[in-house]
Each structure stands twice: as structure tokens, then as C-alpha cells.
Design a protein around this motif. Sequence first.
Motif, mmCIF file in Angstrom:
data_model
loop_
_atom_site.group_PDB
_atom_site.id
_atom_site.type_symbol
_atom_site.label_atom_id
_atom_site.label_comp_id
_atom_site.label_asym_id
_atom_site.label_seq_id
_atom_site.Cartn_x
_atom_site.Cartn_y
_atom_site.Cartn_z
ATOM 1 N N GLN A 25 -6.268 -4.728 17.928
ATOM 2 C CA GLN A 25 -7.000 -3.964 16.922
ATOM 3 C C GLN A 25 -8.405 -3.635 17.396
ATOM 4 O O GLN A 25 -8.859 -2.511 17.317
ATOM 5 C CB GLN A 25 -7.067 -4.758 15.613
ATOM 6 C CG GLN A 25 -7.786 -4.004 14.511
ATOM 7 C CD GLN A 25 -7.629 -4.674 13.159
ATOM 8 O OE1 GLN A 25 -7.079 -5.763 13.051
ATOM 9 N NE2 GLN A 25 -8.100 -4.026 12.135
ATOM 10 N N THR A 38 -2.853 -8.838 11.591
ATOM 11 C CA THR A 38 -3.361 -9.159 12.928
ATOM 12 C C THR A 38 -3.033 -10.607 13.293
ATOM 13 O O THR A 38 -2.665 -10.898 14.438
ATOM 14 C CB THR A 38 -4.887 -8.906 12.992
ATOM 15 O OG1 THR A 38 -5.129 -7.525 12.737
ATOM 16 C CG2 THR A 38 -5.455 -9.275 14.348
ATOM 17 N N ASP A 75 -1.760 -2.636 16.950
ATOM 18 C CA ASP A 75 -2.440 -3.119 15.752
ATOM 19 C C ASP A 75 -3.345 -2.021 15.205
ATOM 20 O O ASP A 75 -4.364 -1.707 15.811
ATOM 21 C CB ASP A 75 -3.240 -4.382 16.081
ATOM 22 C CG ASP A 75 -3.578 -5.185 14.830
ATOM 23 O OD1 ASP A 75 -3.277 -4.696 13.719
ATOM 24 O OD2 ASP A 75 -4.129 -6.288 14.965
ATOM 25 N N GLU A 76 -2.966 -1.457 14.093
ATOM 26 C CA GLU A 76 -3.702 -0.359 13.452
ATOM 27 C C GLU A 76 -4.074 0.728 14.459
ATOM 28 O O GLU A 76 -5.248 1.049 14.630
ATOM 29 C CB GLU A 76 -4.971 -0.891 12.772
ATOM 30 C CG GLU A 76 -4.655 -2.025 11.830
ATOM 31 C CD GLU A 76 -5.333 -1.896 10.477
ATOM 32 O OE1 GLU A 76 -6.050 -0.906 10.262
ATOM 33 O OE2 GLU A 76 -5.110 -2.777 9.640
#
Lengths: 248, 257
Positions: free
Chosen positions: B86, B46, B160-161
Amino acid sequence: METSIPKISTVLKTLLRADFTTQWRNRRAVILTLIVPVIILALWKPLVREISGPFVLSNSITLGLIATGLMGYSNAIARDRDKGIFQRLRVAPISSWSIMTSRLLVQMAMILMITTAVFVVGNSYDQVTLTPAGYAVTYLSALVGGALYLGLGQMIVGRIQNPETVNSTVRLVYFLFVMGGMLGQFYHNAEFQNAVKWSPYGTVRTILASGMEPAKWNNDSSMALLVTLGYALVCAVLGIKWFKWNTK
Amino acid sequence: MTADNILTVDGLSVSYGKFNAVQNVSFSVRKGEIFGLLGPNGAGKTSTLSAVEGLLKPQAGTIVVDGNDAASKPLHARASLGVQLQSTSFQNELFVIEVLQLYAGIYGVPASKNDLMATLREINLEDSAMKKFGELSGGQQQRVSLVIATIHNPRLVLLDEPTTGLDPQSRRQLWERIEAIRERGHAVLLTTHSMEEAESVCDRIAIIDHGRVIAIDTPQGMIDKHKSDPEVIAVSRRGRITLEDVFIALTGKAIRS
Ligand SMILES: Nc1ncnc2c1ncn2[C@@H]1O[C@H](COP(=O)(O)OP(=O)(O)O)[C@@H](O)[C@H]1O
Ligand SMILES: [Mg+2]
């Protein structure tokens, strides 16, 4: 494919639309900030004759401005920051100041609305009427005074990250303004009264009251205006310096 | 840096106070590829993306997005990026359609309300247009934020994820959507701590741990390159070498999630 930077006017218009919509959907909270000013107009009606109309109206507006800057602005910023709303906006091709400008313009509108509400109730219930110049200068004074409390709110969200802590802090500060500033005016002690007069409560109240009767604007009024601007500047500079866009 | 790179990260370092979260990280993402940053929680994924997005100022290194230096031309760099953070949320006072209008506006996309309704229809969320973002399910929220990430047709999409917390079915659907993004010519940079995800959707991956890039290759290339390493064979099970075996051998541990 698009790689152009959006026009600043489009960006601001879009942000304002979203921020005003948000404010409108939170109108219950806005109405709450009007309760104390209206209570003052109701309870202090006798003081219109005993002291003056501008005295009553200026206290009412001051408390409305404090509630806007502290409860309205700080709480919204603290909450949205905690949810990551600012971070998402900031990865867009827009400058950070446009995000804040839009927020502040919404608060300016709130300040004008509260002032108008006090004028309307003050006129119909307390029978206080001002000259057109009085109304105009008071609106300006309200914007200046409102800027002070927005700056104070900015300082609080600059220092404190957690939205719950911000909320309890602004409530406490509001309470201090009510006890020390508003009620302090009735505490018969020359030194204390002088302190209140030049406090962030007193200077704003002074420029509001003086603004209602521009003909009576005097040295003290000008001094109060300068001090208010000074307070606002210090609060804003520190508040912006301390401010972080995320809570992590 | 070659003309084929849509993103070049060179010598990137990010610190929080004294703590160095990202140290001398270099990699590049080519046009039209899905590039994965694979690493355990706390590896610095991140933080790396945040530097690319301009959310934090790196201690060192250069980042070039579509030919624009992120430090000197941040707005141009960000205009080429589509982003899904995220942990992000949209104003909960706004309806989904209003959130789309907001992001279309600040990305300078001249889309009418009807256009945006059509966009919602494509992701089967037309009925949710007048719902608040917080009222949507996790998978629906993912779809909305993915649509917002691509609303301006960006050259590079950062995710992000994206699949963390999704059920297996939604995860597979999302992989298809990510592949569709690539089909439309966008490059994708995603982070994940899932080996399965890295293997099944990424064209190339960088393994990142403790803020450093340990290896960059295609998933298969990484397996081929290390399949004869004694450490890899030692950790492998059932005779078949997987990306996970390589990861464990390279980082000295199983992935922490
Ligand atoms: N704002 C922050 N302040 C201090 N440390 C941070 C901050 N953000 C992340 N970290 C630390 O930096 C390291 C990398 O974090 P992060 O980039 O979020 O990793 P990942 O995304 O790979 O899980 C972690 O050890 C994390 O605790
Ligand atoms: Mg992460």
C-alpha cells in the motif's frame, strides 16, 4: 511459471550492487564524514612530534568510524525504513539477514576507505609512516572498532523510529564522543582519563594506535580489544533485538 | 482446500498488542481469478495481506500459497507472490532501470538490461529509465511498481489499494492492466474500499469489516442473495440494488474512506 528460490549469491550480488550505487550517489555525505578526521590530521600535526604519530592517526580514524556508524549507517537505515523500502525488499523470497549483510558490507568498505584516507593524508601531510604489519593490523582494528559503532548505530535505530529523531540523536552522540572522548584525553584528571581510556572511544583508539605499532602491542591493547568486542557484541545484540523493520 | 486454490487463508488472526486487527479470517483465491478484499479503512485488509506476505506473524491461522505453507516455507511461499504494498517506495538514489535490475535480481529473474528496457517500453516508460522513482507521477509510479510485482511471473499477485489516489483515467488504465495480468494466467488478490472497483474488476469479493469477513461471493451473487433483505431495500435508492446497498446493510454503515 517461476517458483524457485533465487540463489543466495545472486541475491547478495544484486543487493550489494544497489547498495553500493546508493552509497556512491550519496558520496557528498561520505565526504562529510571525512572532514573531521582530516581536520584533526591538519590541526594536530605538532602532536605527531609531541605525543606520537599513532596517537594522531588513531584519533582521526576513530572519529571517522564514529561518523560512519552513526551518521552514515543509522541515518540511512532510519530513512529507508521510514519510506517502506525494507518492507518491499522483505516480501521478496530473500532472507532478512541478506538485506542487512549487504548494508553492513557497504559500511565495512567505508571503514576501509576512511582508514586508507587517513593513512594517505597522515603520510603525505603529517609524515607518519607505518610498517606493512602496522598498516595491516590497523585495518583489522578499524573493522573491529567500526563494528562497535555500527552496533551503536543499530541500537539507536532499534530504539528510535522517527528518522528526524534518529538524526538529531546521532549528532548528539557524535558530539559527546568528540567532547568526552577526543577532547577528554587532554583533561588532566586521572580518573576521568581512565574512564575515557575504557570508554567506547578510548578502547577503539587504543586498538588502532597499538595496531599501528604491532611490536608494542601490550596487555592494555589486548584488554582494549576484548572490551571493544564486548561493547560491539552488547550493542549488536540489543540493536538487533529492538529493531523493527517498519515504523508503523 | 482444493487443488484449484492458489491461496488458502484459514482462521487467520492478527493482533497488534492487545488490539485484534484480523479475527478468524478465512478465504481462498482460485487460479486465474481476481479476488477483492472490500472494506473500509481500518478493516484489516493490509494486515491480512501482510500476514500472507510474511511481513507479520499471525496469532493464529494457516496460510498456504501455491502449496507452500507460509509459516514453514516462507521463501517458497514468497517466491510465488508478486507484491505491491500500500505504501512503498524504492531507493530514491536509484534510477528506475536500476530498481528493475534490483528486483529482477532478488527474484532470480535472469533479465538483461535490454530485456528490462523492453519491459519499460511496454508500459510507455522507456524515457523514464534514467529518472529517479520519486520523479515519476503517481500513475507512472503505479505502473513501475506493478511491473515489479509481476517481474518474476508469479502465480499470485497481491495489490494493496492499487488505484487509491489515481485520477479516473489512470484508474481505468490500471483496471485494464490488472485484467491483463489475469489473462496471462495469474491470480490477483487486491484490496479496495471502492465499490465501483470491486464491482467492475473483481470476479469474487470478500467483504471485511472490523477484522472479520462478513460475506464472500461474486459481486452479482452478493446482490442477488441480499436483494430481498428488508435492510437492503431500506437503504437502496432509486429502486436499483447496488453492491453498496448490500454493503451498508451488512455492515450497518456507509463505507468510510
Ligand atoms: N502496526 C500497527 N500497530 C497497531 N495497530 C495497527 C497497526 N497496523 C494497523 N493497525 C490497526 O489495525 C487495524 C487494521 O489496519 P489495516 O490492516 O491497515 O486496515 P486496512 O488496510 O483495511 O485499512 C486498524 O485499526 C489499524 O489502526
Ligand atoms: Mg490498508
